[in-house]
Design a protein around this motif. Structure first.
Motif, PDB file in Angstrom:
ATOM      1  N   ALA A 139      57.853  63.441  15.791  1.00  0.00           N
ATOM      2  CA  ALA A 139      58.192  62.794  17.061  1.00  0.00           C
ATOM      3  C   ALA A 139      56.943  62.282  17.766  1.00  0.00           C
ATOM      4  N   VAL A 140      55.849  63.034  17.675  1.00  0.00           N
ATOM      5  CA  VAL A 140      54.595  62.622  18.311  1.00  0.00           C
ATOM      6  C   VAL A 140      54.053  61.360  17.648  1.00  0.00           C
ATOM      7  N   ILE A 141      53.996  61.320  16.320  1.00  0.00           N
ATOM      8  CA  ILE A 141      53.407  60.164  15.636  1.00  0.00           C
ATOM      9  C   ILE A 141      54.307  58.933  15.770  1.00  0.00           C
ATOM     10  N   VAL A 142      55.615  59.118  15.823  1.00  0.00           N
ATOM     11  CA  VAL A 142      56.530  57.986  16.026  1.00  0.00           C
ATOM     12  C   VAL A 142      56.314  57.393  17.420  1.00  0.00           C
ATOM     13  N   ALA A 143      56.163  58.252  18.437  1.00  0.00           N
ATOM     14  CA  ALA A 143      55.884  57.768  19.792  1.00  0.00           C
ATOM     15  C   ALA A 143      54.535  57.053  19.835  1.00  0.00           C
ATOM     16  N   GLU A 144      53.533  57.588  19.127  1.00  0.00           N
ATOM     17  CA  GLU A 144      52.219  56.933  19.081  1.00  0.00           C
ATOM     18  C   GLU A 144      52.299  55.587  18.381  1.00  0.00           C
ATOM     19  N   ALA A 145      53.120  55.478  17.352  1.00  0.00           N
ATOM     20  CA  ALA A 145      53.290  54.193  16.666  1.00  0.00           C
ATOM     21  C   ALA A 145      53.899  53.163  17.616  1.00  0.00           C
ATOM     22  N   ALA A 146      54.884  53.580  18.410  1.00  0.00           N
ATOM     23  CA  ALA A 146      55.470  52.671  19.402  1.00  0.00           C
ATOM     24  C   ALA A 146      54.421  52.285  20.456  1.00  0.00           C
ATOM     25  N   ASP A 147      53.607  53.265  20.889  1.00  0.00           N
ATOM     26  CA  ASP A 147      52.516  52.963  21.820  1.00  0.00           C
ATOM     27  C   ASP A 147      51.565  51.930  21.216  1.00  0.00           C
ATOM     28  N   ALA A 148      51.243  52.112  19.925  1.00  0.00           N
ATOM     29  CA  ALA A 148      50.309  51.220  19.240  1.00  0.00           C
ATOM     30  C   ALA A 148      50.856  49.800  19.159  1.00  0.00           C
ATOM     31  N   VAL A 149      52.158  49.659  18.895  1.00  0.00           N
ATOM     32  CA  VAL A 149      52.784  48.338  18.864  1.00  0.00           C
ATOM     33  C   VAL A 149      52.616  47.658  20.224  1.00  0.00           C
ATOM     34  N   GLU A 150      52.918  48.396  21.293  1.00  0.00           N
ATOM     35  CA  GLU A 150      52.763  47.830  22.631  1.00  0.00           C
ATOM     36  C   GLU A 150      51.315  47.422  22.877  1.00  0.00           C
ATOM     37  N   ALA A 151      50.370  48.260  22.458  1.00  0.00           N
ATOM     38  CA  ALA A 151      48.951  47.970  22.674  1.00  0.00           C
ATOM     39  C   ALA A 151      48.502  46.735  21.899  1.00  0.00           C
ATOM     40  N   ILE A 152      48.984  46.566  20.685  1.00  0.00           N
ATOM     41  CA  ILE A 152      48.631  45.387  19.889  1.00  0.00           C
ATOM     42  C   ILE A 152      49.039  44.117  20.624  1.00  0.00           C
ATOM     43  N   ILE A 153      50.247  44.121  21.157  1.00  0.00           N
ATOM     44  CA  ILE A 153      50.763  42.922  21.828  1.00  0.00           C
ATOM     45  C   ILE A 153      50.065  42.695  23.169  1.00  0.00           C
ATOM     46  N   ILE A 154      49.861  43.757  23.926  1.00  0.00           N
ATOM     47  CA  ILE A 154      49.312  43.620  25.274  1.00  0.00           C
ATOM     48  C   ILE A 154      47.798  43.432  25.266  1.00  0.00           C
ATOM     49  N   SER A 155      47.087  44.200  24.425  1.00  0.00           N
ATOM     50  CA  SER A 155      45.617  44.227  24.482  1.00  0.00           C
ATOM     51  C   SER A 155      44.939  43.589  23.280  1.00  0.00           C
ATOM     52  N   GLY A 156      45.683  43.320  22.207  1.00  0.00           N
ATOM     53  CA  GLY A 156      45.094  42.752  21.002  1.00  0.00           C
ATOM     54  C   GLY A 156      44.846  43.817  19.953  1.00  0.00           C
ATOM     55  N   LEU A 157      44.747  43.374  18.697  1.00  0.00           N
ATOM     56  CA  LEU A 157      44.636  44.306  17.577  1.00  0.00           C
ATOM     57  C   LEU A 157      43.351  45.128  17.640  1.00  0.00           C
ATOM     58  N   SER A 158      42.212  44.491  17.926  1.00  0.00           N
ATOM     59  CA  SER A 158      40.939  45.227  17.910  1.00  0.00           C
ATOM     60  C   SER A 158      40.940  46.380  18.894  1.00  0.00           C
ATOM     61  N   ALA A 159      41.399  46.120  20.119  1.00  0.00           N
ATOM     62  CA  ALA A 159      41.446  47.183  21.127  1.00  0.00           C
ATOM     63  C   ALA A 159      42.400  48.288  20.693  1.00  0.00           C
ATOM     64  N   ALA A 160      43.533  47.911  20.106  1.00  0.00           N
ATOM     65  CA  ALA A 160      44.503  48.906  19.646  1.00  0.00           C
ATOM     66  C   ALA A 160      43.928  49.726  18.494  1.00  0.00           C
ATOM     67  N   GLN A 161      43.196  49.072  17.587  1.00  0.00           N
ATOM     68  CA  GLN A 161      42.567  49.807  16.479  1.00  0.00           C
ATOM     69  C   GLN A 161      41.559  50.820  17.011  1.00  0.00           C
ATOM     70  N   ASN A 162      40.767  50.422  17.975  1.00  0.00           N
ATOM     71  CA  ASN A 162      39.778  51.346  18.549  1.00  0.00           C
ATOM     72  C   ASN A 162      40.444  52.564  19.150  1.00  0.00           C
ATOM     73  N   ARG A 163      41.618  52.365  19.680  1.00  0.00           N
ATOM     74  CA  ARG A 163      42.307  53.471  20.347  1.00  0.00           C
ATOM     75  C   ARG A 163      43.116  54.338  19.396  1.00  0.00           C
ATOM     76  N   TYR A 164      43.763  53.716  18.405  1.00  0.00           N
ATOM     77  CA  TYR A 164      44.749  54.466  17.615  1.00  0.00           C
ATOM     78  C   TYR A 164      44.377  54.747  16.179  1.00  0.00           C
ATOM     79  N   ASN A 165      43.422  54.029  15.590  1.00  0.00           N
ATOM     80  CA  ASN A 165      43.099  54.330  14.190  1.00  0.00           C
ATOM     81  C   ASN A 165      42.490  55.714  14.108  1.00  0.00           C
TER      82      ASN A 165
END
Length: 196
Positions: free
Chosen positions: A169-195
């Motif tokens: 449940a935690v990783i699924v929620a983080e994946a949804a967070d990551a999708v939102e971050a990719i769209i809102i902030s861009g892939l590079s910023a999302a990678q820095n935060r979630y990879n």
């Protein structure tokens, strides 16, 4: 402009809670956040929630269009659902995000990337074939390698044990967070935060 986020999985209750269906779980979480219900557009092989996403997050008014998609095809034929929908809505591969299981990442790990090979993942192979390119963004959710001599197919179609469902449940929620971050902030910023 509109984004298409596709969670990969197999339809039907017999595949619920299987490792191969973590993409569906992430799509369900995004739909829940949007307050939307999946429906099947006429002539398409997918269940879709149509919503919007902006700086305030998913489901907020304004912002960009967002389609959250679960193919009605089986995993190996995912592209037959995603390709025609992207074509119909004139969404380029640069605005397609695919959420899927990844054997090469340990459970609880996640990686975001654009492009690359399909690494033997038949769902990704099908999406690449139907989009005509591999240059879409992937949210890769780790499920680990099968133990011992268990075959890959049996492993990915096996259900998550109850003992792993809280972590899931935690990783699924983080994946949804990551999708939102990719769209809102861009892939590079999302990678820095979630990879991880």
């Amino acid at each position: 402009m509109t984004w298409l986020v596709a969670g990969l999985g197999n339809p039907g209750p017999q595949y619920a809670w299987t490792r191969h269906n973590v993409g569906f779980m992430a799509a369900d979480e995004l739909a829940r956040r949007a307050g939307g219900r999946f429906s099947a557009p006429r002539g398409m092989h997918a269940d879709v929630v149509t919503t919007r996403i902006g700086s305030a997050g998913i489901g907020a008014p304004g912002g960009q269009g967002l389609l959250v998609v679960k193919p009605r095809t089986f995993m190996n034929d995912s592209g037959r659902a995603i390709g025609p929908l992207a074509d119909y809505r004139r969404i380029g591969a640069d605005r397609v995000i695919v959420v899927h299981d990844e054997l090469d990442l340990d459970p609880g790990r996640m990686r975001l990337k654009r492009g690359g090979g399909d690494n033997g993942h038949n769902g990704l192979k099908s999406v690449r074939a139907h989009l005509g390119t591999g240059e879409f963004t992937r949210v890769r959710i780790g499920i680990g390698r099968p133990p011992g001599h268990q075959g890959g197919a049996d492993y990915v179609l096996g259900r998550f044990p109850k003992s792993e469902r809280d972590a899931l449940a935690v990783i699924v929620a983080e994946a949804a967070d990551a999708v939102e971050a990719i769209i809102i902030s861009g892939l590079s910023a999302a990678q820095n935060r979630y990879n991880s």
